[in-house]
Design an enzyme around this catalytic site. Structure first.
Site, PDB file in Angstrom:
ATOM      1  N   THR A   3      -5.525  -1.373   7.273  1.00 38.09           N
ATOM      2  CA  THR A   3      -5.690  -2.827   7.328  1.00 38.09           C
ATOM      3  C   THR A   3      -7.090  -3.197   7.789  1.00 38.09           C
ATOM      4  O   THR A   3      -7.459  -4.361   7.756  1.00 38.09           O
ATOM      5  CB  THR A   3      -4.661  -3.454   8.298  1.00 38.09           C
ATOM      6  OG1 THR A   3      -4.787  -2.824   9.579  1.00 38.09           O
ATOM      7  CG2 THR A   3      -3.241  -3.254   7.779  1.00 38.09           C
TER       8      THR A   3
ATOM      9  N   ARG B  25       6.583  -7.883   1.691  1.00 39.51           N
ATOM     10  CA  ARG B  25       7.361  -7.456   2.862  1.00 39.51           C
ATOM     11  C   ARG B  25       7.988  -8.656   3.563  1.00 39.51           C
ATOM     12  O   ARG B  25       9.165  -8.644   3.928  1.00 39.51           O
ATOM     13  CB  ARG B  25       6.480  -6.675   3.838  1.00 39.51           C
ATOM     14  CG  ARG B  25       7.250  -6.155   5.066  1.00 39.51           C
ATOM     15  CD  ARG B  25       6.305  -5.486   6.043  1.00 39.51           C
ATOM     16  NE  ARG B  25       5.671  -4.318   5.446  1.00 39.51           N
ATOM     17  CZ  ARG B  25       4.573  -3.741   5.942  1.00 39.51           C
ATOM     18  NH1 ARG B  25       4.004  -4.235   7.028  1.00 39.51           N
ATOM     19  NH2 ARG B  25       4.062  -2.686   5.352  1.00 39.51           N
TER      20      ARG B  25
ATOM     21  N   LYS C  63       0.828  -1.213   0.000  1.00 43.98           N
ATOM     22  CA  LYS C  63       0.000   0.000   0.000  1.00 43.98           C
ATOM     23  C   LYS C  63       0.861   1.261   0.000  1.00 43.98           C
ATOM     24  O   LYS C  63       0.580   2.223  -0.724  1.00 43.98           O
ATOM     25  CB  LYS C  63      -0.940  -0.012   1.219  1.00 43.98           C
ATOM     26  CG  LYS C  63      -1.941  -1.164   1.204  1.00 43.98           C
ATOM     27  CD  LYS C  63      -2.890  -1.109   2.379  1.00 43.98           C
ATOM     28  CE  LYS C  63      -2.237  -1.494   3.690  1.00 43.98           C
ATOM     29  NZ  LYS C  63      -1.859  -2.927   3.741  1.00 43.98           N
ATOM     30  N   THR C  64       1.915   1.260   0.799  1.00 43.53           N
ATOM     31  CA  THR C  64       2.815   2.414   0.830  1.00 43.53           C
ATOM     32  C   THR C  64       3.591   2.528  -0.472  1.00 43.53           C
ATOM     33  O   THR C  64       3.748   3.635  -1.020  1.00 43.53           O
ATOM     34  CB  THR C  64       3.791   2.291   2.015  1.00 43.53           C
ATOM     35  OG1 THR C  64       3.054   2.181   3.238  1.00 43.53           O
ATOM     36  CG2 THR C  64       4.710   3.503   2.083  1.00 43.53           C
TER      37      THR C  64
ATOM     38  N   ASP D 273      -1.131   6.675   6.704  1.00 45.08           N
ATOM     39  CA  ASP D 273      -1.207   5.236   6.975  1.00 45.08           C
ATOM     40  C   ASP D 273      -2.077   5.013   8.213  1.00 45.08           C
ATOM     41  O   ASP D 273      -2.221   5.905   9.056  1.00 45.08           O
ATOM     42  CB  ASP D 273       0.215   4.699   7.205  1.00 45.08           C
ATOM     43  CG  ASP D 273       0.292   3.192   7.055  1.00 45.08           C
ATOM     44  OD1 ASP D 273      -0.698   2.585   6.603  1.00 45.08           O
ATOM     45  OD2 ASP D 273       1.354   2.613   7.375  1.00 45.08           O
TER      46      ASP D 273
END
Length: 331
Positions: free
Chosen positions: A159, A220, A65-66, A110
């Site tokens: 999330t 990640r 997402k980032t 975020d």
């Protein structure tokens, strides 16, 4: 270790993590549906010489997402300002951020589900009308002053999209996009790109696939495992191959499904302490001495995706697949 050494180590780690982010759309593997939608949105905005409409990305941690937000800023040639829901504690914090934006900036927030309602109220007119409402004074003499803001795009990530209020969700007129888990083949391609950036050469494709199988379908996690494999190989002066992988995975207590001690403890607790469930989240969190948010946001998504647990109206319970796994571990 001195505080300055610790800070240097943290900065090196952060710089390395940022270096592994994709630098172009071609390098951003997976999430094709989202990329296709963003391509139209961004090209149209560039053609009109306007900021794109606000965007919300949601999904489990580690799916990019980032990274996709930074790529949007790069595509637009815009500055990206980064914050998070927990960091914006007061209305004044958000007002300060918004009033310091420049024309065309991207504001990335975020964990936006952790904004409190008072701060959301300030965000609504900023997103919808491009104004910041500032309350001057107190009591009967208080008045609202409107400050015009430059054009900006809010990109938010979460999330837990269900915890975002409906009024806030509705203001993401550019789209609300769910990031999906990656296939093992996509993860292997991401690992190949990361290996090049880390200066790792002559690694067989099968090695990347073995790491991908244990990556919990997230980039990640895959990059984390690759870095640990690299560290192990460097320390012991060995080539990265399947034998090294087996030793690293054994050291990290990660099985062939990508499950670690925390995952297995959760499954064991449901299966053996609560007879397979169902068991409520609060009870489960207390039994494991974990926060409920950790179970919901970190552990459960992958276990649900892979069919090891089920959520029912009465709580969590293990599946036949989990029972077979636990039985094999006892043998």
């Amino acid at each position: 270790m001195s505080s300055s050494d610790l800070q240097n180590n943290i900065e090196k780690t952060n710089n390395l993590d940022n270096a592994l982010r994709p630098e172009s759309w071609d390098e951003y593997i997976g999430q094709k549906r989202i990329k296709d939608n963003l391509f139209i949105l961004l090209k149209a905005a560039i053609k009109r010489k306007q900021s794109p409409e606000h965007l919300l990305f949601y999904g489990p941690p580690g799916l990019g997402k980032t990274s996709i937000s930074f790529l949007i800023a790069k595509e637009l040639g815009s500055q990206i300002r980064v914050s998070s829901g927990p960091a914006i504690e007061k209305v004044g914090d958000l007002a300060s951020i918004l009033s310091n934006l420049q024309d065309g900036d991207i504001l990335f927030i975020d964990e936006i589900h952790r904004l409190n309602k008072n701060i959301e109220e300030v965000l609504y007119p900023a997103m919808e009308s491009g104004v910041l409402d500032i309350v001057v004074g107190k009591g009967p003499s208080a008045r609202v002053v409107q400050l015009s803001l430059p054009q900006f795009t809010l990109i938010a990530a979460t999330t837990q999209v269900s915890r975002i209020s409906a009024p806030l969700r509705s203001r993401f007129s550019g789209g609300v996009h769910r990031l999906e888990y990656y296939s093992n083949e996509e993860i292997a391609r991401i690992l190949q790109n990361s290996a090049q950036k880390l200066g790792l050469e002559h690694i067989e494709d099968s090695v990347f696939m073995e790491i991908a199988k244990r990556s919990r379908k997230t980039p990640r996690r895959a990059n984390y495992l690759l870095k640990r494999v690299r560290d192990f190989a460097e320390v012991h002066g060995r080539k990265i191959d399947k034998t090294v992988l087996e030793e690293v995975f054994s050291l990290l207590n990660i099985d062939e499904h990508g499950l670690d001690n925390s995952d297995l403890e959760l499954l064991k607790t449901i299966e053996f302490k609560y007879s397979g469930g169902p068991v409520g989240l609060k009870t489960l969190a207390a039994s494991l001495s974990e926060e409920e948010s950790t179970l919901e946001e970190v552990l459960e998504p992958y276990l649900l995706q892979e069919g090891f647990i089920e959520r029912t109206a009465r709580g969590r319970q293990t599946t036949a697949k989990a029972k077979r796994l636990l039985e094999s571990n006892l043998d």
